[in-house]
Design an enzyme around this catalytic site. Structure first.
Site, PDB file in Angstrom:
ATOM      1  N   HIS A   1       0.800  -1.228   0.000  1.00 39.67           N
ATOM      2  CA  HIS A   1       0.000   0.000   0.000  1.00 39.67           C
ATOM      3  C   HIS A   1       0.831   1.276   0.000  1.00 39.67           C
ATOM      4  CE1 HIS A   1       0.912  -0.185   4.280  1.00 39.67           C
ATOM      5  NE2 HIS A   1       0.563   1.076   4.365  1.00 39.67           N
TER       6      HIS A   1
HETATM    7  C1  UD1 Z   1      -2.414   5.232   6.133  1.00 37.16           C
HETATM    8  C2  UD1 Z   1      -1.129   5.680   6.832  1.00 37.16           C
HETATM    9  C3  UD1 Z   1      -0.077   4.587   6.707  1.00 37.16           C
HETATM   10  C4  UD1 Z   1      -0.602   3.238   7.175  1.00 37.16           C
HETATM   11  C5  UD1 Z   1      -1.865   2.932   6.397  1.00 37.16           C
HETATM   12  C6  UD1 Z   1      -2.460   1.600   6.793  1.00 37.16           C
HETATM   13  C7  UD1 Z   1      -0.602   8.079   6.739  1.00 37.16           C
HETATM   14  C8  UD1 Z   1       0.228   9.100   6.066  1.00 37.16           C
HETATM   15  N1  UD1 Z   1      -0.555   6.857   6.186  1.00 37.16           N
HETATM   16  O1  UD1 Z   1      -2.128   5.155   4.739  1.00 37.16           O
HETATM   17  O2  UD1 Z   1       1.027   4.942   7.516  1.00 37.16           O
HETATM   18  O3  UD1 Z   1       0.368   2.253   6.959  1.00 37.16           O
HETATM   19  O4  UD1 Z   1      -2.811   3.975   6.651  1.00 37.16           O
HETATM   20  O5  UD1 Z   1      -3.608   1.325   6.105  1.00 37.16           O
HETATM   21  O6  UD1 Z   1      -1.247   8.382   7.707  1.00 37.16           O
HETATM   22  N2  UD1 Z   1      -9.531   4.899   1.914  1.00 37.16           N
HETATM   23  C9  UD1 Z   1     -10.713   4.200   1.874  1.00 37.16           C
HETATM   24  N3  UD1 Z   1     -11.309   3.880   3.045  1.00 37.16           N
HETATM   25  C10 UD1 Z   1     -10.784   4.231   4.247  1.00 37.16           C
HETATM   26  C11 UD1 Z   1      -9.581   4.942   4.279  1.00 37.16           C
HETATM   27  C12 UD1 Z   1      -8.959   5.266   3.107  1.00 37.16           C
HETATM   28  O7  UD1 Z   1     -11.231   3.860   0.821  1.00 37.16           O
HETATM   29  O8  UD1 Z   1     -11.382   3.880   5.289  1.00 37.16           O
HETATM   30  C13 UD1 Z   1      -8.864   5.226   0.648  1.00 37.16           C
HETATM   31  C14 UD1 Z   1      -9.027   6.681   0.302  1.00 37.16           C
HETATM   32  O9  UD1 Z   1      -9.500   6.773  -0.977  1.00 37.16           O
HETATM   33  C15 UD1 Z   1      -7.638   7.284   0.411  1.00 37.16           C
HETATM   34  C16 UD1 Z   1      -6.709   6.068   0.358  1.00 37.16           C
HETATM   35  O10 UD1 Z   1      -7.482   4.948   0.768  1.00 37.16           O
HETATM   36  O11 UD1 Z   1      -7.352   8.185  -0.610  1.00 37.16           O
HETATM   37  C17 UD1 Z   1      -5.533   6.239   1.265  1.00 37.16           C
HETATM   38  O12 UD1 Z   1      -5.964   6.489   2.619  1.00 37.16           O
HETATM   39  P1  UD1 Z   1      -5.098   7.401   3.603  1.00 37.16           P
HETATM   40  O13 UD1 Z   1      -5.695   7.404   4.956  1.00 37.16           O
HETATM   41  O14 UD1 Z   1      -4.852   8.708   2.969  1.00 37.16           O
HETATM   42  O15 UD1 Z   1      -3.687   6.684   3.660  1.00 37.16           O
HETATM   43  P2  UD1 Z   1      -3.299   5.146   3.661  1.00 37.16           P
HETATM   44  O16 UD1 Z   1      -2.676   4.815   2.362  1.00 37.16           O
HETATM   45  O17 UD1 Z   1      -4.444   4.306   4.127  1.00 37.16           O
END
Ligand code: UD1
Length: 364
Positions: free
Chosen positions: A209
């Site tokens: 991821h």
């Molecule tokens: C976040 C953390 C990372 C951790 C990871 C575990 C930061 C900078 N990164 O990254 O350290 O390892 O979580 O999962 O804080 N999304 C969904 N549903 C959700 C949450 C997110 O669909 O419940 C999608 C969104 O479209 C978003 C993407 O996932 O754009 C990324 O989510 P985000 O919280 O920005 O960062 P992660 O890649 O999950």
């Protein structure tokens, strides 16, 4: 004493569970220690958040800031705005943050500007890779933290080198491992175990991821192609993070031995890992869990903030270097993977130690 505990994203939930349990136990012993749990809402899907609360018996949050997704700045700003109001309405003596996600950094900044002390659990770890948003979160958080709760001697050294006084560093162990050891007897076969006919030590698990691996099409394609080819004799189970899913959807990467599944809950995921022949990942936390479960782990990153998982654990860093990936598979498939040892204080009692420190610090 009132502590506000922050959790926002999936890797936070298994870290706060034992801390909440330890605080609850201390309170039951008669100490004046209370907590309020604030979920920032950084992760909001059931399978990235709600499931963990249910499976790990974490009490429902007292507040949810419901920030959801956005760019780095949008998400961080939304957490800060929401948490400032939350703190105004519910003052506390200490804000406790865990890990290195955006919620960790954002709430630390807000707390310090409100004149409130901050405790950082998993303080002091560093990858040295400033391209990772988590590294920036670690640096900012630790530059403001008052009490540093650490998982390893490397973290202690990093903090000492930064000039943090020894009196502020509390080497207590690893709360993520508290949760793993407590739940090991409760791990559960996922539904795909039977539907795919999985057998112990005869499959691999993969998670990806990190933006550096999953945000660019050719990079992701190349990586998956090489791994399914090298691991052709093994089913590879790939629980897909929403971020990775976005890019994968357009790519049509289908292979007989690659099985895409939705993100799994804690008990299902760790059952799969515990019984796997090997783990392939770009996560940091998973490398700690594979070290404790003695499962070979190939990390698809160039750096790690958890060097103990490589130095004494079962982890090897290969980055996206095709030669290193091939070498690691050669060692793995020949049955010559190194045996790991368990790092100091990764013994299931970290949260108790942290709570004991708080009782001492605040003279409760
Ligand atoms: C976040 C953390 C990372 C951790 C990871 C575990 C930061 C900078 N990164 O990254 O350290 O390892 O979580 O999962 O804080 N999304 C969904 N549903 C959700 C949450 C997110 O669909 O419940 C999608 C969104 O479209 C978003 C993407 O996932 O754009 C990324 O989510 P985000 O919280 O920005 O960062 P992660 O890649 O999950």
């Amino acid at each position: 004493m009132n502590i506000t505990i922050i959790a926002g994203a999936r890797p936070n939930f298994m870290k706060i569970a034992p801390i909440i349990e330890a605080i609850t136990n201390k309170k039951a012993e008669g100490f004046d220690i209370n907590y309020r749990l604030v979920h920032t809402g950084q992760h909001y899907d059931k399978n990235l958040s709600g499931t963990f609360f249910e499976e790990l018996d974490i009490p429902l949050p007292d507040a949810n800031l419901e920030v959801k997704s956005g760019t780095q700045a949008e998400q961080t700003a939304a957490i800060m705005i929401g948490f400032e109001k939350e703190l105004e309405n519910n003052p506390c003596n200490l804000v406790m943050v865990v890990g290195d996600v955006n919620s960790t950094m954002a709430c630390t900044i807000v707390a310090k500007k409100a004149g409130i002390n901050v405790a950082h659990v998993e303080a002091g770890i560093r990858s040295g890779d400033m391209d990772m948003p988590e590294e920036i979160n670690r640096i900012v958080t630790d530059s403001l933290t008052d009490y540093f709760f650490t998982t390893s001697k490397y973290a202690n050294e990093n903090l000492a080198n930064l000039g943090v006084p020894k009196s502020k560093i509390f080497f207590c162990g690893n709360v993520m491992i508290d949760t793993l050891l407590k739940n090991k007897p409760r791990l559960e076969k996922p539904a795909i175990w039977n539907s795919l006919g999985l057998e112990k030590q005869k499959y691999m698990v993969m998670t990806l991821h990190r933006p550096s691996n999953v945000d660019e099409e050719n990079q992701l394609k190349g990586l998956i192609n090489q791994i399914v080819t090298l691991g052709k004799d093994y089913p590879i189970i790939f629980p897909v993070h929403p971020r990775t899913k976005k890019l994968l959807e357009g790519l049509n990467l289908n292979f007989d031995n690659l099985h895409y599944v939705e993100p799994l809950g804690y008990l299902n995921f760790n059952y799969l890992v515990k019984n796997a022949f090997a783990m392939l990942t770009d996560s940091g936390g998973i490398t700690e869990e594979t070290t404790v479960m003695n499962v070979p782990c190939i990390t698809l990153r160039d750096s790690t903030e958890r060097p103990e998982t490589c130095k004494i654990g079962t982890n090897v860093l290969v980055g996206s270097d095709t030669d290193k990936i091939a070498d690691a598979f050669k060692t793995l498939l020949s049955g010559n993977w190194k045996q790991g040892q368990i790092p100091e204080l990764w013994d299931g009692k970290a949260a108790q130690r942290i709570t004991n420190c708080l009782v001492d610090i605040y003279k409760l």
